[in-house]
Design a protein around this motif. Structure first.
Motif, PDB file in Angstrom:
ATOM      1  N   SER A  82      -2.060   0.159   9.835  1.00  0.00           N
ATOM      2  CA  SER A  82      -0.741   0.086   9.334  1.00  0.00           C
ATOM      3  C   SER A  82      -0.489   0.714   7.904  1.00  0.00           C
ATOM      4  CB  SER A  82       0.470  -1.295   8.849  1.00  0.00           C
ATOM      5  OG  SER A  82      -0.272  -1.396   7.230  1.00  0.00           O
ATOM      6  N   GLY A  84      -0.137   4.425   6.144  1.00  0.00           N
ATOM      7  CA  GLY A  84       0.344   5.436   6.872  1.00  0.00           C
ATOM      8  C   GLY A  84       0.037   6.415   5.847  1.00  0.00           C
ATOM      9  N   ASP A  85       1.015   7.454   5.383  1.00  0.00           N
ATOM     10  CA  ASP A  85       0.260   8.784   4.090  1.00  0.00           C
ATOM     11  C   ASP A  85       0.291   8.607   2.901  1.00  0.00           C
ATOM     12  OD1 ASP A  85       1.856  10.512   5.441  1.00  0.00           O
ATOM     13  OD2 ASP A  85       3.670  10.566   5.229  1.00  0.00           O
ATOM     14  N   TYR A  96       3.138   2.590   4.546  1.00  0.00           N
ATOM     15  CA  TYR A  96       2.891   1.534   5.496  1.00  0.00           C
ATOM     16  C   TYR A  96       3.912   1.198   6.011  1.00  0.00           C
ATOM     17  CZ  TYR A  96       4.356  -2.167   1.904  1.00  0.00           C
ATOM     18  OH  TYR A  96       5.084  -3.192   0.862  1.00  0.00           O
ATOM     19  N   GLU A  98       6.704   0.829   9.057  1.00  0.00           N
ATOM     20  CA  GLU A  98       7.251   1.630  10.523  1.00  0.00           C
ATOM     21  C   GLU A  98       8.742   1.885   9.104  1.00  0.00           C
ATOM     22  OE1 GLU A  98       9.231  -0.654  13.567  1.00  0.00           O
ATOM     23  OE2 GLU A  98       6.886  -0.528  14.994  1.00  0.00           O
ATOM     24  N   GLU A 100       8.292   3.339   6.975  1.00  0.00           N
ATOM     25  CA  GLU A 100       7.037   4.092   5.408  1.00  0.00           C
ATOM     26  C   GLU A 100       7.631   3.346   3.743  1.00  0.00           C
ATOM     27  OE1 GLU A 100       5.310   6.500   5.147  1.00  0.00           O
ATOM     28  OE2 GLU A 100       4.335   5.159   7.836  1.00  0.00           O
ATOM     29  N   THR A 162      -7.754   7.426   3.401  1.00  0.00           N
ATOM     30  CA  THR A 162      -7.126   8.371   4.227  1.00  0.00           C
ATOM     31  C   THR A 162      -8.275   7.443   5.762  1.00  0.00           C
ATOM     32  OG1 THR A 162      -5.506   9.267   2.868  1.00  0.00           O
ATOM     33  CG2 THR A 162      -5.635   9.824   5.256  1.00  0.00           C
ATOM     34  N   ARG A 169      -6.519   3.016  13.142  1.00  0.00           N
ATOM     35  CA  ARG A 169      -5.555   4.012  14.374  1.00  0.00           C
ATOM     36  C   ARG A 169      -6.095   4.813  15.729  1.00  0.00           C
ATOM     37  NH1 ARG A 169      -2.616   5.383   9.655  1.00  0.00           N
ATOM     38  NH2 ARG A 169      -3.250   7.165   9.579  1.00  0.00           N
TER      39      ARG A 169
END
Length: 204
Positions: A82, A84-85, A96, A98, A100, A162, A169
């Motif tokens: 989950s 993200g950037d 994190y 959907e 973000e 990261t 994923r």
């Protein structure tokens, strides 16, 4: 493998303060003098609460299943898939979910001095003079130096987060929801601190 990242300086200083407070608390109990002792105890309580919340509690915990972010008053658990950037400036910010959403990590951080020092390392070039003042680096040492060139500890931790998220994923792990909870330990410490302040006010 479980890794815990925190400010070592703040952590050590925090425990030194706790030892100092423990010694002074014993002294206040032994030499109790009414309101002055209660006021002194309340002051120590307030300062100790601040030290605990700011210096002792914050940590970034990297585990196999998830990233755990322990900030002063909240704990956020993020399954790796989950995440993200990940951006790094003076602090690490992790996106994190959907929508973000994001959470800011209290530790590790990169001070301006540390970043300037890291950039200096990145621009440094090995001396090619006739006489060497330092032994030649091995290939492994040169690779490590290049990997860390221009990077602070916060940058390195950001890269680790990261990499873990990308690996999750690629394995098509389930991107479970983030779990955000209040820091019960911090609330208890603040509660005790308030109780001491109230007691110091009420004691004649």
């Amino acid at each position: 493998m479980r890794q815990v990242f925190r400010s070592k300086f703040a952590f050590v200083l925090g425990w030194v303060w706790v030892a100092f407070v423990a010694a002074n608390t014993v002294d206040l109990i032994v030499r109790y003098s009414g309101k002055p002792s209660m006021v002194a105890g309340a002051v120590l309580g307030v300062l100790t609460a601040m030290v605990y919340v700011i210096a002792l509690r914050p940590a970034t915990v990297v585990e196999e299943a998830a990233l755990t972010v322990r900030n002063p008053f909240r704990t956020t658990v993020l399954p790796w898939a989950s995440v993200g950037d990940v951006t790094v400036s003076h602090a690490i910010t992790v996106g994190y979910g959907e929508g973000e959403q994001s959470v800011r990590l209290w530790t590790p951080t990169a001070t301006a001095r540390e970043r300037a020092k890291a950039q200096g390392r990145g621009m440094a070039t090995p001396r090619q003079g006739r006489f060497r003042t330092q032994p030649a680096l091995t290939k492994a040492e040169q690779s490590a130096q290049q990997a860390f060139a221009g990077k602070t500890h916060a940058d390195w931790v950001g890269d680790q987060i990261t990499e873990r998220a990308e690996t999750a994923r690629r394995r098509k792990e389930e991107a479970g929801p983030a779990t955000i909870t209040w820091a019960v330990d911090s609330l208890v410490v603040i509660g005790v601190c308030l109780a001491l302040v109230v007691a110091a006010i009420l004691v004649p």
